[in-house]
Design an enzyme around this catalytic site. Structure first.
Site, PDB file in Angstrom:
ATOM      1  N   LYS A  62       0.844  -1.202   0.000  1.00  0.00           N
ATOM      2  CA  LYS A  62       0.000   0.000   0.000  1.00  0.00           C
ATOM      3  C   LYS A  62       0.875   1.245   0.000  1.00  0.00           C
ATOM      4  O   LYS A  62       1.885   1.304   0.720  1.00  0.00           O
ATOM      5  CB  LYS A  62      -0.917  -0.019   1.226  1.00  0.00           C
ATOM      6  CG  LYS A  62      -1.943   1.106   1.255  1.00  0.00           C
ATOM      7  CD  LYS A  62      -2.819   0.989   2.505  1.00  0.00           C
ATOM      8  CE  LYS A  62      -3.846   2.108   2.580  1.00  0.00           C
ATOM      9  NZ  LYS A  62      -4.630   2.029   3.840  1.00  0.00           N
ATOM     10  N   SER A 137      -9.556   2.148   2.842  1.00  0.00           N
ATOM     11  CA  SER A 137      -8.711   2.852   1.902  1.00  0.00           C
ATOM     12  C   SER A 137      -7.766   1.933   1.129  1.00  0.00           C
ATOM     13  O   SER A 137      -7.247   2.313   0.079  1.00  0.00           O
ATOM     14  CB  SER A 137      -7.874   3.903   2.633  1.00  0.00           C
ATOM     15  OG  SER A 137      -7.014   3.288   3.569  1.00  0.00           O
ATOM     16  N   SER A 161      -9.481  -0.096   7.079  1.00  0.00           N
ATOM     17  CA  SER A 161      -8.925  -0.063   5.718  1.00  0.00           C
ATOM     18  C   SER A 161      -8.253  -1.336   5.234  1.00  0.00           C
ATOM     19  O   SER A 161      -7.906  -1.432   4.055  1.00  0.00           O
ATOM     20  CB  SER A 161      -7.929   1.079   5.595  1.00  0.00           C
ATOM     21  OG  SER A 161      -8.625   2.274   5.435  1.00  0.00           O
TER      22      SER A 161
END
Ligand code: GLN
Length: 468
Positions: A62, A137, A161
């Protein structure tokens, strides 16, 4: 030897390596090919590494997680040109095991969002249905793992997330106990909540990756020594006491298809020997989201003050220092970070601090105690991870509160610092439904054992139907 990226778990990919059926480069290139083929549609990656060093298998990361020499944007224009000069601790840990970064995955800007639509670089798409969001996210890591663009990935979780995108894309994701994984070198959103965690195609991979990244780190004083991770093998749930908070199961706002899938998984759990009993988390669910949306923006408003045009990334011109900072922040930050900086600065300002931030801190303690009391009677708590299956891109983007409510089931345990793991438990309207197991502090091994046994019994195929 062909490397079947759509189907391989990390353990299987590693098996190819150790049995010398494929080289590290062959495996890496197979995933690069998969990215070339499927990522134009999915936009899981913000950056693809053509050839990262290492002798092991690939990992997707990420883009809030700092990687030396590899761009790290946090999904924000303000960090568009930022290339870290050091590795975050979690990446250093992965490198020690030979893992090779295959790319940086899309995220809502500064991890603020539930759909990746707040990314400054455009949304990612759900591999099960590209007209829908992959969650957020960490939607980029989720889409990548779901579509076989990486055997596993790292995510970060502040209020859901890792767990929520895993639910919406139909795979496994763990938000670890706060303090078990170092945040050093990770772009900070809300420091008392942020945790890095594994995203994987099955529970064993998830447990293994957790063992790689967890542990005390002298560069993050919130980290502690972590109990040795046990890779799960159990096939039954004998003796496991499951609590089912009624406010999080079958309650208003949770889709019928989601409730039904979790319900059948609970029946399966009982048939495997677990005891299943209803319980209650009344205040945590009622106040969790409101409390989070004070604490997280308050911390974000402080953390994001560092993006001033001097130290990192983007810089706009101005007649003097003040104007330069204002223009840089105005041009570099998107609507959602601006909204949160304003909410947070307001909640922390003199005269309002006690009423908002102070009250939220007290509510947080109540949430923690409510959870602690339940873990005197239960080993794990179970609920849906997300109240809905993946929603269409654009459906909630103009209504921040509707977007925030998507986190209603993941936020309470995050506020309490507790570990939570998503496993897919079935389909509703042809889309994956996620089930979350929440454990006590440092209860990861219990969660892994329970999740592994359930996963075997459910037999969910993590390959999206349209890619099979
Ligand atoms: N969706 C939540 C938010 O917008 C949680 C995000 C996260 O865990 N990083 O803050």
């Amino acid at each position: 030897m062909t490397v079947d990226t759509l189907r391989l778990s990390a353990e299987e990919a590693n098996g190819l390596l150790t049995r010398r059926e494929a080289s590290s480069d062959e495996i890496y290139r197979a995933y690069l090919d998969a990215i070339g083929e499927r990522d134009p549609e999915l936009h899981a990656f913000l950056y693809v590494c053509e050839n990262d060093p290492g002798e092991g298998i690939p990992i997707a990361v990420k883009d809030v997680i700092g990687t030396r020499g590899i761009p790290t944007t946090a999904g924000s224009k303000i960090l568009e040109s930022y290339i870290p000069v050091y590795d975050s601790t979690v990446i250093a840990n992965c490198r020690e095991r030979g893992l090779r970064v295959i790319g940086k995955t899309n995220t809502d800007e500064f991890a603020m969002g539930s759909s990746t639509e707040n990314s400054a670089f455009g949304p990612s798409h759900n591999p099960w249905d590209p007209s829908r969001v992959p969650g957020g996210s960490g939607g980029g890591s989720a889409a990548a793992v779901s579509a076989g663009l990486a055997p596993w990935a790292l995510g970060s979780d502040t209020g859901g997330s890792i767990k929520q995108p895993a639910a919406l894309c139909g795979h496994v994701g763990l938000r670890p106990t706060y303090g078990t994984v170092s945040r050093y070198g990770v772009v900070a959103f809300a420091s008392s909540l942020d945790q890095v965690g594994p995203v994987a195609r099955n529970v064993r991979d998830c447990a293994f990756l957790y063992s790689v990244i967890s542990g005390r780190d002298e560069n993050d004083s919130t980290t502690v020594d972590v109990p040795a991770v046990e890779l799960p093998t159990a096939e039954d749930l004998k003796g496991l006491r499951i609590g089912v908070p009624k406010e999080m199961n079958g309650a208003a706002g949770i889709e019928g298809g989601v409730t039904a899938a979790v319900q059948s998984a609970l029946e399966l759990a009982e048939s495997l020997g677990a005891s299943v009993e209803e319980c209650s988390l009344p205040r945590s669910v009622d106040y969790g989201v409101a409390c989070y949306y004070l604490v997280a923006p308050a911390e974000a408003s402080a953390n994001l003050a560092r993006y001033d045009g001097v130290r990192y990334g983007l810089r706009d011109d101005g007649a003097d220092f003040r104007e330069m900072v204002m223009k840089t922040r105005d041009a570099g930050l998107g609507d959602e970070p601006k909204r949160r900086i304003m909410i947070g600065a307001y909640a922390l300002s003199a005269g309002y601090y006690d009423a908002y931030y102070g009250t939220a801190q007290k509510v947080r303690t109540v949430i923690k105690r409510e959870h602690d009391a339940l873990f005197e009677r239960f080993d794990v708590l179970v609920s849906p991870t997300s109240p809905t299956v993946a929603f269409p891109i654009g459906a909630k983007i103009d209504d921040p509160v509707a977007m925030y409510m998507n986190d209603v089931l993941t936020i309470p345990s995050c506020m309490a610092g507790l570990p939570g793991l998503n496993i897919p438990c079935g389909l509703s309207e042809g889309l994956p439904v996620g089930l979350q197991l929440i454990g006590p502090q440092f209860g990861e091994n219990t969660i892994f054992r329970a999740a592994h046994a359930l996963e075997q019994a459910i037999g969910f195929d993590v390959v999206p139907e349209r890619l099979r």
